[in-house]
Design an enzyme around this catalytic site. Structure first.
Site, PDB file in Angstrom:
ATOM      1  N   HIS A 281       0.854  -1.190   0.000  1.00 46.70           N
ATOM      2  CA  HIS A 281       0.000   0.000   0.000  1.00 46.70           C
ATOM      3  C   HIS A 281       0.894   1.247   0.000  1.00 46.70           C
ATOM      4  O   HIS A 281       2.114   1.147   0.182  1.00 46.70           O
ATOM      5  CB  HIS A 281      -0.927   0.003   1.227  1.00 46.70           C
ATOM      6  CG  HIS A 281      -0.193   0.051   2.530  1.00 46.70           C
ATOM      7  ND1 HIS A 281       0.010  -1.055   3.328  1.00 46.70           N
ATOM      8  CD2 HIS A 281       0.430   1.078   3.169  1.00 46.70           C
ATOM      9  CE1 HIS A 281       0.700  -0.707   4.396  1.00 46.70           C
ATOM     10  NE2 HIS A 281       0.979   0.564   4.325  1.00 46.70           N
TER      11      HIS A 281
HETATM   12  C1  T46 Z   1       3.225   0.630   6.847  1.00 47.66           C
HETATM   13  C2  T46 Z   1       3.997  -0.620   7.032  1.00 47.66           C
HETATM   14  C3  T46 Z   1       5.467  -0.379   7.131  1.00 47.66           C
HETATM   15  C4  T46 Z   1      -3.777  -0.756  13.739  1.00 47.66           C
HETATM   16  O1  T46 Z   1      -4.815  -1.054  14.353  1.00 47.66           O
HETATM   17  N1  T46 Z   1      -3.049   0.335  14.093  1.00 47.66           N
HETATM   18  C5  T46 Z   1      -1.906   0.682  13.460  1.00 47.66           C
HETATM   19  O2  T46 Z   1      -1.275   1.689  13.840  1.00 47.66           O
HETATM   20  C6  T46 Z   1      -1.466  -0.105  12.338  1.00 47.66           C
HETATM   21  C7  T46 Z   1      -0.211   0.253  11.589  1.00 47.66           C
HETATM   22  C8  T46 Z   1      -2.213  -1.200  11.987  1.00 47.66           C
HETATM   23  N2  T46 Z   1      -3.341  -1.518  12.675  1.00 47.66           N
HETATM   24  C9  T46 Z   1      -4.072  -2.747  12.323  1.00 47.66           C
HETATM   25  C10 T46 Z   1      -4.692  -2.748  10.931  1.00 47.66           C
HETATM   26  C11 T46 Z   1      -4.653  -4.216  10.537  1.00 47.66           C
HETATM   27  O3  T46 Z   1      -5.791  -4.885  11.027  1.00 47.66           O
HETATM   28  O4  T46 Z   1      -3.156  -3.841  12.332  1.00 47.66           O
HETATM   29  C12 T46 Z   1      -3.429  -4.760  11.286  1.00 47.66           C
HETATM   30  C13 T46 Z   1      -2.203  -4.962  10.392  1.00 47.66           C
HETATM   31  O5  T46 Z   1      -1.953  -3.740   9.670  1.00 47.66           O
HETATM   32  P1  T46 Z   1      -1.454  -3.717   8.150  1.00 47.66           P
HETATM   33  O6  T46 Z   1      -2.067  -4.863   7.425  1.00 47.66           O
HETATM   34  O7  T46 Z   1      -1.699  -2.353   7.597  1.00 47.66           O
HETATM   35  O8  T46 Z   1       0.119  -4.001   8.347  1.00 47.66           O
HETATM   36  P2  T46 Z   1       1.297  -3.982   7.283  1.00 47.66           P
HETATM   37  O9  T46 Z   1       2.410  -4.734   7.901  1.00 47.66           O
HETATM   38  O10 T46 Z   1       0.856  -4.412   5.936  1.00 47.66           O
HETATM   39  O11 T46 Z   1       1.704  -2.409   7.144  1.00 47.66           O
HETATM   40  C14 T46 Z   1       2.144  -1.669   8.246  1.00 47.66           C
HETATM   41  C15 T46 Z   1       1.427  -0.306   8.359  1.00 47.66           C
HETATM   42  O12 T46 Z   1       0.008  -0.490   8.323  1.00 47.66           O
HETATM   43  C16 T46 Z   1       1.796   0.650   7.254  1.00 47.66           C
HETATM   44  O13 T46 Z   1       1.367   1.956   7.583  1.00 47.66           O
HETATM   45  O14 T46 Z   1       3.705   1.575   6.256  1.00 47.66           O
HETATM   46  O15 T46 Z   1       3.556  -1.423   8.139  1.00 47.66           O
END
Ligand code: T46
Length: 137
Positions: free
Chosen positions: A49
């Protein structure tokens, strides 16, 4: 694409090492949120993303992974394995993380609270916005 890797000063003595992160000093924004990724399973790709406005600094505090940055014109792959290096990931940058070592802990400092509407999860949409709203196929 310009890659900004901030060298973080390590305060070490014979007991071990310490790195301090301070906004407007070695982190170039106000830190409103800190989160960390760990226990990432083998073969998993995370990220996939971009953010419309968010600025972040990413640090592999333990272990290693690869980090792909894409500004819509160019893609750059980095290997993160140094807790004394902070990778700045600016807004409107597509990111993907992969090849995580089992012990990898990726710590992320962000300049805003969590906001799902800031995410662009569709690569085609990202390219259209990044390249000035052109509707390339
Ligand atoms: C990024 C990369 C480096 C939350 O509830 N709070 C938070 O602050 C974050 C970051 C995520 N979440 C929840 C949302 C999803 O249900 O945690 C779960 C996993 O998040 P996500 O699928 O977005 O994780 P990644 O590893 O794909 O990406 C993350 C960050 O979201 C993003 O901003 O830049 O790490």
């Amino acid at each position: 694409m310009e890659i900004e890797l901030v060298q973080l000063q390590t305060h070490g003595d014979d007991r071990g090492a310490l790195i301090s992160l301070e906004d407007q000093r070695n982190v170039p924004f106000e830190i409103k949120r800190v989160y960390y990724l760990f226990s990432t399973k083998e073969g998993i790709r995370r990220g996939l993303h971009a953010h419309r406005n968010l600025r972040q600094m990413v640090i592999a505090v333990r272990g290693q992974c690869r980090f792909l940055l894409d500004d819509g014109k160019e893609r750059v792959e980095l290997f993160l394995d140094n807790p004394a290096q902070g990778l700045l990931v600016e807004s409107m940058t597509w990111r993907e993380m992969y090849d995580f070592s089992p012990d990898c802990v990726l710590m992320v400092l962000a300049n805003e609270h969590y906001n799902e509407s800031d995410y662009i999860r569709d690569y085609k949409e990202f390219l259209e916005i990044a390249n000035g709203g052109s509707h390339a196929n």
